[in-house]
Design a protein around this motif. Structure first.
Motif, PDB file in Angstrom:
ATOM      1  N   ARG A  11       0.838  -1.202   0.000  1.00  0.00           N
ATOM      2  CA  ARG A  11       0.000   0.000   0.000  1.00  0.00           C
ATOM      3  C   ARG A  11       0.868   1.245   0.000  1.00  0.00           C
ATOM      4  O   ARG A  11       1.900   1.295   0.665  1.00  0.00           O
ATOM      5  CB  ARG A  11      -0.904   0.005   1.229  1.00  0.00           C
ATOM      6  CG  ARG A  11      -1.905  -1.094   1.206  1.00  0.00           C
ATOM      7  CD  ARG A  11      -2.878  -1.119   2.348  1.00  0.00           C
ATOM      8  NE  ARG A  11      -2.564  -0.328   3.500  1.00  0.00           N
ATOM      9  CZ  ARG A  11      -3.402  -0.112   4.501  1.00  0.00           C
ATOM     10  NH1 ARG A  11      -4.606  -0.641   4.471  1.00  0.00           N
ATOM     11  NH2 ARG A  11      -3.063   0.599   5.535  1.00  0.00           N
ATOM     12  N   GLU A  12       0.437   2.242  -0.756  1.00  0.00           N
ATOM     13  CA  GLU A  12       1.172   3.494  -0.779  1.00  0.00           C
ATOM     14  C   GLU A  12       0.948   4.230   0.539  1.00  0.00           C
ATOM     15  O   GLU A  12      -0.149   4.242   1.081  1.00  0.00           O
ATOM     16  CB  GLU A  12       0.714   4.336  -1.962  1.00  0.00           C
ATOM     17  CG  GLU A  12       1.130   3.702  -3.282  1.00  0.00           C
ATOM     18  CD  GLU A  12       0.364   4.235  -4.457  1.00  0.00           C
ATOM     19  OE1 GLU A  12       1.015   4.636  -5.424  1.00  0.00           O
ATOM     20  OE2 GLU A  12      -0.879   4.235  -4.398  1.00  0.00           O
ATOM     21  N   CYS A  13       2.017   4.829   1.036  1.00  0.00           N
ATOM     22  CA  CYS A  13       1.998   5.479   2.344  1.00  0.00           C
ATOM     23  C   CYS A  13       1.928   6.997   2.172  1.00  0.00           C
ATOM     24  O   CYS A  13       2.672   7.579   1.382  1.00  0.00           O
ATOM     25  CB  CYS A  13       3.253   5.086   3.118  1.00  0.00           C
ATOM     26  SG  CYS A  13       3.373   5.873   4.729  1.00  0.00           S
ATOM     27  N   TYR A  36      -5.065   3.550   1.325  1.00  0.00           N
ATOM     28  CA  TYR A  36      -3.724   4.089   1.514  1.00  0.00           C
ATOM     29  C   TYR A  36      -3.312   3.848   2.960  1.00  0.00           C
ATOM     30  O   TYR A  36      -4.142   3.846   3.862  1.00  0.00           O
ATOM     31  CB  TYR A  36      -3.676   5.596   1.211  1.00  0.00           C
ATOM     32  CG  TYR A  36      -3.924   5.930  -0.236  1.00  0.00           C
ATOM     33  CD1 TYR A  36      -3.029   5.529  -1.229  1.00  0.00           C
ATOM     34  CD2 TYR A  36      -5.047   6.657  -0.617  1.00  0.00           C
ATOM     35  CE1 TYR A  36      -3.260   5.845  -2.561  1.00  0.00           C
ATOM     36  CE2 TYR A  36      -5.278   6.978  -1.954  1.00  0.00           C
ATOM     37  CZ  TYR A  36      -4.375   6.557  -2.913  1.00  0.00           C
ATOM     38  OH  TYR A  36      -4.604   6.865  -4.228  1.00  0.00           O
ATOM     39  N   ASP A  57       5.278   7.817   0.476  1.00  0.00           N
ATOM     40  CA  ASP A  57       5.210   8.022  -0.966  1.00  0.00           C
ATOM     41  C   ASP A  57       4.726   9.430  -1.309  1.00  0.00           C
ATOM     42  O   ASP A  57       4.960   9.915  -2.415  1.00  0.00           O
ATOM     43  CB  ASP A  57       4.268   6.986  -1.598  1.00  0.00           C
ATOM     44  CG  ASP A  57       4.798   5.583  -1.403  1.00  0.00           C
ATOM     45  OD1 ASP A  57       5.875   5.291  -1.949  1.00  0.00           O
ATOM     46  OD2 ASP A  57       4.143   4.792  -0.698  1.00  0.00           O
ATOM     47  N   LEU A 129       0.878  10.468  -6.855  1.00  0.00           N
ATOM     48  CA  LEU A 129       1.430   9.144  -6.560  1.00  0.00           C
ATOM     49  C   LEU A 129       1.819   8.430  -7.860  1.00  0.00           C
ATOM     50  O   LEU A 129       2.867   7.779  -7.938  1.00  0.00           O
ATOM     51  CB  LEU A 129       0.432   8.300  -5.765  1.00  0.00           C
ATOM     52  CG  LEU A 129       0.288   8.676  -4.292  1.00  0.00           C
ATOM     53  CD1 LEU A 129      -0.881   7.919  -3.663  1.00  0.00           C
ATOM     54  CD2 LEU A 129       1.580   8.416  -3.523  1.00  0.00           C
ATOM     55  N   ALA A 133       5.564   7.279  -8.930  1.00  0.00           N
ATOM     56  CA  ALA A 133       5.847   5.886  -9.313  1.00  0.00           C
ATOM     57  C   ALA A 133       6.532   5.848 -10.682  1.00  0.00           C
ATOM     58  O   ALA A 133       7.478   5.072 -10.890  1.00  0.00           O
ATOM     59  CB  ALA A 133       4.556   5.073  -9.335  1.00  0.00           C
TER      60      ALA A 133
END
Length: 195
Positions: A11-13, A36, A57, A129, A133
């Motif tokens: 999971r993106e933080c 998230y 992130d 995000l 990435a």
């Protein structure tokens, strides 16, 4: 059948920094509902401790906080290589053009005014995000390319060295070469040196 459990995507933080706990709770609940991983901090000092433990992130940062302001924190992050690539979106009630401009000049990637619209905030979070990435992937590809080129150059140099050694040998034994052979051997040796 595979006996291993399916791996869950990481999971993106997102680090949410705001001196008002109610704001953190509102934003945190919205982002958590979108799956998230949320970290929270109520001051710049606490945010720096969170960052030292885990690099997020993305960061949502309040502009006006007591002590170290969000603007000063953003500038500090830009000066640290380990955090300079973390996208910062200011989430603040201050909506004057000069404040927004100062935030962007401090290194923020975006600015959302409070009260915010849920869809707008989520869209901006998703966008930044995705951009991060993509930048991270391009950075990894560039590093892989450099490594590959280094390997190719090393291998190519080894093969050229073998060709040059043999060309030099032929040049030294010119009397045994057919007419024009000495020129060919000298050309091979010269071109190996150039390559």
């Amino acid at each position: 059948m595979n006996d291993f459990p399916a791996s869950r995507p990481v999971r993106e933080c997102i680090l949410v920094v705001d001196d008002q706990a109610a704001n953190i709770q509102t934003v945190g609940a919205l982002l958590s509902s979108m799956d998230y991983d949320i970290m929270a901090a109520t001051s710049a000092e606490q945010a720096l401790r969170r960052l030292a433990a885990r690099t997020p992130d993305l960061m949502l940062l309040d502009m006006m906080m007591p002590g170290v302001s969000g603007l000063d924190l953003c500038r500090r992050l830009q000066g640290k290589p380990q955090w300079a690539d973390v996208p910062v979106i200011f989430l603040s009630a201050a909506g004057e053009v000069n404040i927004i401009t100062a935030a962007l000049e401090a290194g923020a990637v975006d600015y959302v005014t409070k009260p915010f619209h849920r869809a707008e905030l989520l869209s901006r979070v998703r966008t930044h995000l995705a951009l991060k990435a993509t930048r991270d992937q391009l950075r990894r590809l560039a590093a892989d390319k450099e490594e590959l080129l280094g390997l190719i150059a090393h291998d190519f140099k080894n093969h050229l060295a073998a060709v040059k050694v043999h060309a030099d040998y032929l040049t030294k034994t010119m009397e045994a070469l057919p007419p024009g052979g000495a020129n060919c051997a000298a050309t091979i040796s010269r071109e190996c040196n150039r390559m």
